[in-house]
Design a protein around this motif. Structure first.
Motif, short mmCIF file in Angstrom:
data_model
loop_
_atom_site.label_atom_id
_atom_site.label_comp_id
_atom_site.label_asym_id
_atom_site.label_seq_id
_atom_site.Cartn_x
_atom_site.Cartn_y
_atom_site.Cartn_z
N ASN A 158 -0.23 6.23 6.59
CA ASN A 158 -1.37 5.67 7.30
C ASN A 158 -1.74 6.61 8.44
O ASN A 158 -0.88 7.03 9.21
N LEU B 1 7.33 -8.03 6.04
CA LEU B 1 7.22 -6.81 6.83
C LEU B 1 8.64 -6.42 7.19
O LEU B 1 9.42 -7.23 7.69
N TRP C 135 -7.35 2.45 -2.63
CA TRP C 135 -7.12 3.28 -1.46
C TRP C 135 -7.77 4.66 -1.57
O TRP C 135 -7.55 5.52 -0.72
N TYR D 57 4.74 -3.28 4.37
CA TYR D 57 4.48 -4.60 3.80
C TYR D 57 4.80 -4.58 2.31
O TYR D 57 4.58 -3.58 1.62
N CYS E 49 2.56 4.88 9.19
CA CYS E 49 3.45 4.17 8.27
C CYS E 49 3.44 4.81 6.88
O CYS E 49 2.39 5.20 6.37
N ILE F 249 -2.22 -11.63 6.02
CA ILE F 249 -2.22 -10.18 6.19
C ILE F 249 -3.05 -9.54 5.08
O ILE F 249 -2.97 -9.94 3.93
N THR F 250 -3.84 -8.54 5.42
CA THR F 250 -4.61 -7.81 4.41
C THR F 250 -4.20 -6.34 4.35
O THR F 250 -4.93 -5.51 3.86
N GLY F 251 -3.01 -6.07 4.83
CA GLY F 251 -2.51 -4.69 4.87
C GLY F 251 -2.09 -4.18 3.51
O GLY F 251 -2.04 -4.91 2.52
N PRO F 252 -1.74 -2.89 3.45
CA PRO F 252 -1.36 -2.24 2.20
C PRO F 252 0.05 -2.63 1.75
O PRO F 252 1.01 -2.47 2.49
N TYR G 13 -1.34 4.55 12.15
CA TYR G 13 -0.02 4.09 12.55
C TYR G 13 1.12 4.99 12.08
O TYR G 13 2.24 4.86 12.55
N ARG H 195 -9.55 5.80 1.62
CA ARG H 195 -8.84 5.68 2.90
C ARG H 195 -8.38 7.03 3.40
O ARG H 195 -7.67 7.75 2.70
N SER I 38 -4.09 -3.68 -1.57
CA SER I 38 -4.19 -4.42 -0.32
C SER I 38 -3.84 -5.89 -0.56
O SER I 38 -4.20 -6.46 -1.59
#
Length: 154
Positions: free
Chosen positions: A141, A54, A93, A75, A146, A35-38, A144, A96, A45
């Motif tokens: 986000n 998760l 970030w 995450y 989130c 996973i490369t999510g925040p 999504y 972003r 990341s």
């Protein structure tokens, strides 16, 4: 130097989720790799080689009993990490796009809520916090929805 503080997920909350393997709603935590999510624990990341979890999280809102409470997926590192390097906006970030959801003292969404395109998050935050009734901001986000982290005045 900013006039606000950025808050990652609380270490005590993360310790409880990791120890019990259960999220806010009592659902099992999901363990993942690749996973490369925040990451909400250290506000950076994830790298593909890191073990992450998760899980469902209900961000704390100002006041009590707000009708705007909600649970969303986040995450974090699967094992303890040292958290963010400080209370500044996460450097990885800065570009972003995000939703900056403003809340008043009751925990109700404030009209100063907005999105930003990633070009000037610090200016957008300063503008929102210039509203005297805003007591907290949640960065979310944009795609999504989130929860990412919370922001309060310094």
């Amino acid at each position: 130097m900013t006039d606000f503080r950025v808050h990652a997920l609380l270490p005590a909350l993360l310790a409880q989720v990791r120890a019990t393997g259960l999220d806010t709603s009592g659902n099992p935590v999901q363990r993942l790799t690749g996973i490369t999510g925040p990451l909400r624990c250290c506000l950076r990341s994830a790298r593909e080689d890191e073990d992450v979890i998760l899980f469902g999280h209900e961000p704390v809102l100002p006041g009590s009993g707000s009708p705007y409470r909600e649970v969303g997926a986040v995450y974090a590192h699967a094992e303890h990490c040292d958290g963010p390097d400080g209370e500044d906006y996460p450097a990885q970030w800065l570009d972003r796009p995000q939703v900056l959801r403003a809340y008043d003292a009751r925990g109700w969404i404030h009209p100063a809520t907005r999105t930003h395109d990633g070009s000037d998050p610090l200016g957008e935050i300063a503008s929102i916090l210039a509203e005297p009734d805003v007591v907290e901001i949640h960065s979310r986000n944009i795609a999504y929805g989130c929860y990412m982290f919370s922001i309060t005045r310094a």
